[in-house]
Design a protein around this motif. Structure first.
Motif, short mmCIF file in Angstrom:
data_model
loop_
_atom_site.label_atom_id
_atom_site.label_comp_id
_atom_site.label_asym_id
_atom_site.label_seq_id
_atom_site.Cartn_x
_atom_site.Cartn_y
_atom_site.Cartn_z
N ARG A 98 84.33 -23.99 -38.32
CA ARG A 98 84.25 -25.45 -38.28
C ARG A 98 84.35 -26.00 -36.87
O ARG A 98 83.86 -27.07 -36.59
CB ARG A 98 85.31 -26.07 -39.19
N LYS A 99 84.97 -25.25 -35.96
CA LYS A 99 85.09 -25.69 -34.57
C LYS A 99 84.13 -24.92 -33.65
O LYS A 99 83.47 -25.51 -32.81
CB LYS A 99 86.52 -25.51 -34.07
N SER A 100 84.10 -23.61 -33.82
CA SER A 100 83.33 -22.76 -32.90
C SER A 100 81.85 -22.66 -33.27
O SER A 100 81.03 -22.39 -32.41
CB SER A 100 83.91 -21.34 -32.88
N GLY A 101 81.54 -22.82 -34.56
CA GLY A 101 80.16 -22.63 -35.01
C GLY A 101 79.79 -21.16 -35.16
O GLY A 101 78.67 -20.83 -35.54
N ARG A 102 80.72 -20.28 -34.87
CA ARG A 102 80.51 -18.84 -34.97
C ARG A 102 80.43 -18.40 -36.43
O ARG A 102 81.11 -18.97 -37.28
CB ARG A 102 81.67 -18.15 -34.27
N LEU A 103 79.62 -17.38 -36.73
CA LEU A 103 79.54 -16.85 -38.09
C LEU A 103 80.66 -15.84 -38.32
O LEU A 103 80.92 -14.98 -37.48
CB LEU A 103 78.19 -16.17 -38.33
N TYR A 104 81.31 -15.95 -39.47
CA TYR A 104 82.39 -15.05 -39.85
C TYR A 104 82.07 -14.41 -41.19
O TYR A 104 81.42 -15.03 -42.04
CB TYR A 104 83.72 -15.81 -39.98
N ARG A 105 82.57 -13.20 -41.40
CA ARG A 105 82.47 -12.50 -42.68
C ARG A 105 83.89 -12.28 -43.18
O ARG A 105 84.70 -11.69 -42.47
CB ARG A 105 81.80 -11.14 -42.51
N THR A 106 84.15 -12.74 -44.39
CA THR A 106 85.49 -12.60 -44.95
C THR A 106 85.40 -11.98 -46.34
O THR A 106 84.77 -12.54 -47.23
CB THR A 106 86.18 -13.97 -45.04
N PRO A 107 86.04 -10.81 -46.56
CA PRO A 107 86.05 -10.21 -47.89
C PRO A 107 87.05 -10.95 -48.79
O PRO A 107 88.16 -11.27 -48.36
CB PRO A 107 86.50 -8.78 -47.64
N VAL A 108 86.65 -11.24 -50.01
CA VAL A 108 87.53 -11.87 -50.99
C VAL A 108 87.29 -11.21 -52.34
O VAL A 108 86.20 -10.73 -52.62
CB VAL A 108 87.31 -13.41 -51.11
N GLU A 109 88.33 -11.17 -53.16
CA GLU A 109 88.20 -10.62 -54.51
C GLU A 109 87.66 -11.69 -55.44
O GLU A 109 88.01 -12.85 -55.33
CB GLU A 109 89.57 -10.19 -55.04
N ILE A 110 86.84 -11.24 -56.37
CA ILE A 110 86.40 -12.13 -57.44
C ILE A 110 87.51 -12.14 -58.48
O ILE A 110 87.88 -11.09 -59.01
CB ILE A 110 85.09 -11.65 -58.07
N LEU A 111 88.07 -13.30 -58.75
CA LEU A 111 89.12 -13.40 -59.77
C LEU A 111 88.51 -13.38 -61.16
O LEU A 111 89.07 -12.81 -62.09
CB LEU A 111 89.91 -14.69 -59.59
N ALA A 112 87.38 -14.04 -61.30
CA ALA A 112 86.72 -14.11 -62.61
C ALA A 112 85.25 -14.43 -62.39
O ALA A 112 84.88 -15.04 -61.40
CB ALA A 112 87.36 -15.19 -63.48
#
Length: 161
Positions: free
Chosen positions: A46-60
């Motif tokens: 939101r500030k840097s404009g850089r692309l990030y990859r974040t792993p998250v679990e699917i809850l459902a």
């Protein structure tokens, strides 16, 4: 710097490390880390404009609506959550497929249903993870109830479906 904040940062960095596994040939290792399906969110800072990859679990997963439910481990202060809310969600990598998705915040009834589904699908693992979340985030009361009540949950739906 307090010991708690240092520990929280170490845990946070450790949990973000699996994002490097989101590439052909190593993607299977994402699933080896968790019994729940892991997806990788691609979002813009939101500030840097850089692309990030974040792993998250699917809850459902909600096949009726074609929706996946995810929740930020650190609550509303999670960087990826704040980036997504600020309009930075680019895509989700689901089982090796990149999907353009839109998001919405779930209401309490939907959060309860998602958490129930997660507990039923992963009875032992969910108990351990939910208690850890309640402890790390300082949620009061019953850990299961607090994890439904406190952190937001997002429904991710493929654009065009």
């Amino acid at each position: 710097m307090s010991a708690k904040s240092r520990a929280a940062r170490v845990v946070g960095r450790t949990l973000r490390m699996p994002a490097v596994l989101d590439r052909k040939g190593t993607r299977w290792m994402l699933q080896a880390l968790s019994p729940a399906t892991v997806i990788v969110l691609l979002h813009r800072g939101r500030k840097s404009g850089r692309l990030y990859r974040t792993p998250v679990e699917i809850l459902a997963g909600n096949p009726e609506h074609g929706e996946l439910v995810v929740s930020p481990m650190w609550g509303r202060d999670s960087d990826w959550y704040r980036n997504v809310v600020a309009g930075g969600l680019v895509a989700a990598h689901v089982r090796g497929e990149e999907r353009r998705v839109e998001w919405r915040e779930l209401d309490e009834v939907e959060r309860r249903a998602a958490m129930k589904s997660y507990r039923e699908a992963h009875p032992l693992y969910s108990r351990m993870i939910l208690r850890m979340l309640a402890r790390v985030n300082g949620f009061g009361g019953d850990p299961d109830e607090a994890v439904v009540r406190e952190p937001p949950m997002l429904g991710l739906r493929r654009i065009g479906s």
